[in-house]
Design a protein around this motif. Structure first.
Motif, PDB file in Angstrom:
ATOM      1  N   UNK A 196       0.780  -1.230   0.000  1.00 45.87           N
ATOM      2  CA  UNK A 196       0.000   0.000   0.000  1.00 45.87           C
ATOM      3  C   UNK A 196       0.808   1.273   0.000  1.00 45.87           C
ATOM      4  N   UNK A 197       2.152   1.162   0.013  1.00 42.80           N
ATOM      5  CA  UNK A 197       2.996   2.351   0.031  1.00 42.80           C
ATOM      6  C   UNK A 197       3.257   2.851  -1.389  1.00 42.80           C
ATOM      7  N   UNK A 198       3.212   4.162  -1.554  1.00 40.84           N
ATOM      8  CA  UNK A 198       3.465   4.780  -2.866  1.00 40.84           C
ATOM      9  C   UNK A 198       4.469   5.911  -2.705  1.00 40.84           C
ATOM     10  N   UNK A 199       5.395   6.014  -3.655  1.00 45.44           N
ATOM     11  CA  UNK A 199       6.362   7.117  -3.670  1.00 45.44           C
ATOM     12  C   UNK A 199       5.598   8.400  -3.986  1.00 45.44           C
ATOM     13  N   UNK A 200       5.718   9.400  -3.116  1.00 47.24           N
ATOM     14  CA  UNK A 200       4.891  10.600  -3.238  1.00 47.24           C
ATOM     15  C   UNK A 200       5.111  11.326  -4.557  1.00 47.24           C
ATOM     16  N   UNK A 239      12.027   7.871   4.018  1.00 47.50           N
ATOM     17  CA  UNK A 239      13.038   6.835   3.860  1.00 47.50           C
ATOM     18  C   UNK A 239      14.349   7.447   3.389  1.00 47.50           C
ATOM     19  N   UNK A 240      15.435   6.866   3.842  1.00 47.95           N
ATOM     20  CA  UNK A 240      16.759   7.336   3.468  1.00 47.95           C
ATOM     21  C   UNK A 240      17.003   7.118   1.978  1.00 47.95           C
ATOM     22  N   UNK A 241      17.767   8.018   1.384  1.00 48.89           N
ATOM     23  CA  UNK A 241      18.160   7.879  -0.012  1.00 48.89           C
ATOM     24  C   UNK A 241      19.683   7.820  -0.089  1.00 48.89           C
ATOM     25  N   UNK A 242      20.214   7.699  -1.285  1.00 45.08           N
ATOM     26  CA  UNK A 242      21.666   7.657  -1.453  1.00 45.08           C
ATOM     27  C   UNK A 242      22.326   8.969  -1.048  1.00 45.08           C
ATOM     28  N   UNK A 243      21.537  10.046  -1.080  1.00 41.20           N
ATOM     29  CA  UNK A 243      22.005  11.358  -0.631  1.00 41.20           C
ATOM     30  C   UNK A 243      21.509  11.572   0.795  1.00 41.20           C
ATOM     31  N   UNK A 244      22.418  11.677   1.745  1.00 45.43           N
ATOM     32  CA  UNK A 244      22.036  11.766   3.157  1.00 45.43           C
ATOM     33  C   UNK A 244      21.187  12.990   3.468  1.00 45.43           C
ATOM     34  N   UNK A 245      21.260  13.997   2.621  1.00 45.55           N
ATOM     35  CA  UNK A 245      20.484  15.222   2.853  1.00 45.55           C
ATOM     36  C   UNK A 245      19.092  15.167   2.236  1.00 45.55           C
ATOM     37  N   UNK A 246      18.801  14.091   1.502  1.00 46.10           N
ATOM     38  CA  UNK A 246      17.503  13.965   0.838  1.00 46.10           C
ATOM     39  C   UNK A 246      16.792  12.714   1.328  1.00 46.10           C
ATOM     40  N   UNK A 247      15.558  12.882   1.753  1.00 45.94           N
ATOM     41  CA  UNK A 247      14.739  11.740   2.150  1.00 45.94           C
ATOM     42  C   UNK A 247      13.615  11.543   1.133  1.00 45.94           C
ATOM     43  N   UNK A 248      13.332  10.291   0.837  1.00 40.57           N
ATOM     44  CA  UNK A 248      12.221   9.970  -0.049  1.00 40.57           C
ATOM     45  C   UNK A 248      10.941   9.841   0.780  1.00 40.57           C
ATOM     46  N   UNK A 249       9.898  10.490   0.321  1.00 39.92           N
ATOM     47  CA  UNK A 249       8.627  10.494   1.038  1.00 39.92           C
ATOM     48  C   UNK A 249       7.700   9.455   0.426  1.00 39.92           C
ATOM     49  N   UNK A 250       7.169   8.585   1.296  1.00 40.16           N
ATOM     50  CA  UNK A 250       6.194   7.584   0.855  1.00 40.16           C
ATOM     51  C   UNK A 250       4.874   7.821   1.590  1.00 40.16           C
ATOM     52  N   UNK A 251       3.781   7.455   0.956  1.00 39.23           N
ATOM     53  CA  UNK A 251       2.462   7.709   1.510  1.00 39.23           C
ATOM     54  C   UNK A 251       1.602   6.464   1.386  1.00 39.23           C
ATOM     55  N   UNK A 252       0.711   6.268   2.355  1.00 41.46           N
ATOM     56  CA  UNK A 252      -0.206   5.130   2.330  1.00 41.46           C
ATOM     57  C   UNK A 252      -1.544   5.548   2.924  1.00 41.46           C
ATOM     58  N   UNK A 253      -2.622   5.052   2.352  1.00 44.85           N
ATOM     59  CA  UNK A 253      -3.937   5.296   2.933  1.00 44.85           C
ATOM     60  C   UNK A 253      -4.028   4.605   4.284  1.00 44.85           C
ATOM     61  N   UNK A 254      -4.611   5.263   5.266  1.00 44.57           N
ATOM     62  CA  UNK A 254      -4.632   4.718   6.626  1.00 44.57           C
ATOM     63  C   UNK A 254      -5.540   3.491   6.758  1.00 44.57           C
ATOM     64  N   UNK A 255      -6.408   3.284   5.795  1.00 41.10           N
ATOM     65  CA  UNK A 255      -7.282   2.124   5.892  1.00 41.10           C
ATOM     66  C   UNK A 255      -6.601   0.845   5.429  1.00 41.10           C
ATOM     67  N   UNK A 256      -5.295   0.952   5.024  1.00 41.28           N
ATOM     68  CA  UNK A 256      -4.558  -0.233   4.572  1.00 41.28           C
ATOM     69  C   UNK A 256      -3.970  -0.973   5.756  1.00 41.28           C
TER      70      UNK A 256
END
Length: 256
Positions: A196-200, A239-256
């Motif tokens: 249920x996780x999606x890359x924002x 979530x951590x990315x290869x660049x320590x200064x950049x985080x990847x944002x993931x989103x999920x519907x709470x009903x999952x």
């Protein structure tokens, strides 16, 4: 529509349907999507109603194109802008177009340019008819350009208000309705993994394809991330990315 600064854009402006005081902000907005290779503005420059444009054209290196008004009450810019757009298309000197107008007469032009593989960005006021908005790949409302936005918990509508004196109203945000929440939720489901996780970023790209005029700034937020974080129906994971200064944002519907 992803930001691609190397994209060569033809910026074609309908002078009779755009407030001249907004032009600097409009061109700054265009720069987020590419390089304005051509900047032309169309109108009957013998008319006193366009006299306020003069200094703005000089300051922003915009080329005025004369189109006499042959019929009273009819926008004189339409035909000249459309003819120029087709000439530019066949010249193969640009990768996309930015049509700055609130006039539905450019709907068919936007459709034709996209059929030819061009990126088409529309910029106009909130009164712009839905047909023109839908014909563009991305549509941006003039009212939200340079408007105050919420970046965090310390936001107030009057924050930095002196920076936005040319914008009316100063705070153009509106309530986030169930239709927008459903749009985000459905888009999350469309691109989510088995958990249920999606890359924002993927969610944002899909939303723009479904609804060209979607923009977090319409609701007072600078970007999609703070907007979804303000809603209680989604889970957010950084979530951590290869660049320590950049985080990847993931989103999920709470009903999952």
């Amino acid at each position: 529509m992803p930001n691609t600064p190397e994209l060569r854009l033809a910026v074609l402006i309908d002078a009779e349907n755009v407030p001249y005081k907004n032009i600097k902000g409009i061109l700054a907005e265009v720069a987020k999507y590419g390089t304005p290779t051509l900047k032309r503005i169309y109108g009957d420059w013998t008319s006193s109603s366009l006299s306020g444009w003069k200094n703005y054209l000089l300051e922003n290196a915009i080329t005025p194109i004369q189109q006499y008004s042959y019929t009273s009450g009819k926008n004189s810019s339409d035909s000249a802008l459309i003819i120029d757009a087709m000439d530019i298309l066949y010249s193969e000197k640009v990768d996309g177009f930015c049509i700055v107008s609130s006039d539905s007469d450019f709907t068919r032009l936007a459709i034709r340019l996209r059929e030819a593989g061009m990126k088409v960005i529309g910029i106009g006021e909130r009164k712009t008819p839905s047909a023109f908005i839908a014909a563009c790949e991305k549509f941006i409302y003039i009212e939200i350009i340079n408007a105050p936005v919420k970046n965090g918990n310390n936001y107030t509508p009057d924050q930095h208000k002196d920076d936005f004196v040319e914008q009316e109203p100063k705070n153009s945000s509106v309530e986030i309705g169930n239709d927008i929440i459903s749009l985000i939720s459905d888009s999350v489901n469309d691109v989510a993994d088995d958990n249920g996780w999606a890359f924002l970023a993927d969610v944002g790209n899909l939303i723009s394809k479904k609804q060209p005029d979607f923009d977090a700034r319409n609701y007072g937020f600078s970007k999609l991330t703070p907007l979804v974080k303000s809603l209680k129906c989604f889970q957010i994971e950084e979530r951590e990315s290869s660049n320590s200064r950049i985080k990847h944002i993931y989103i999920r519907n709470k009903n999952k």
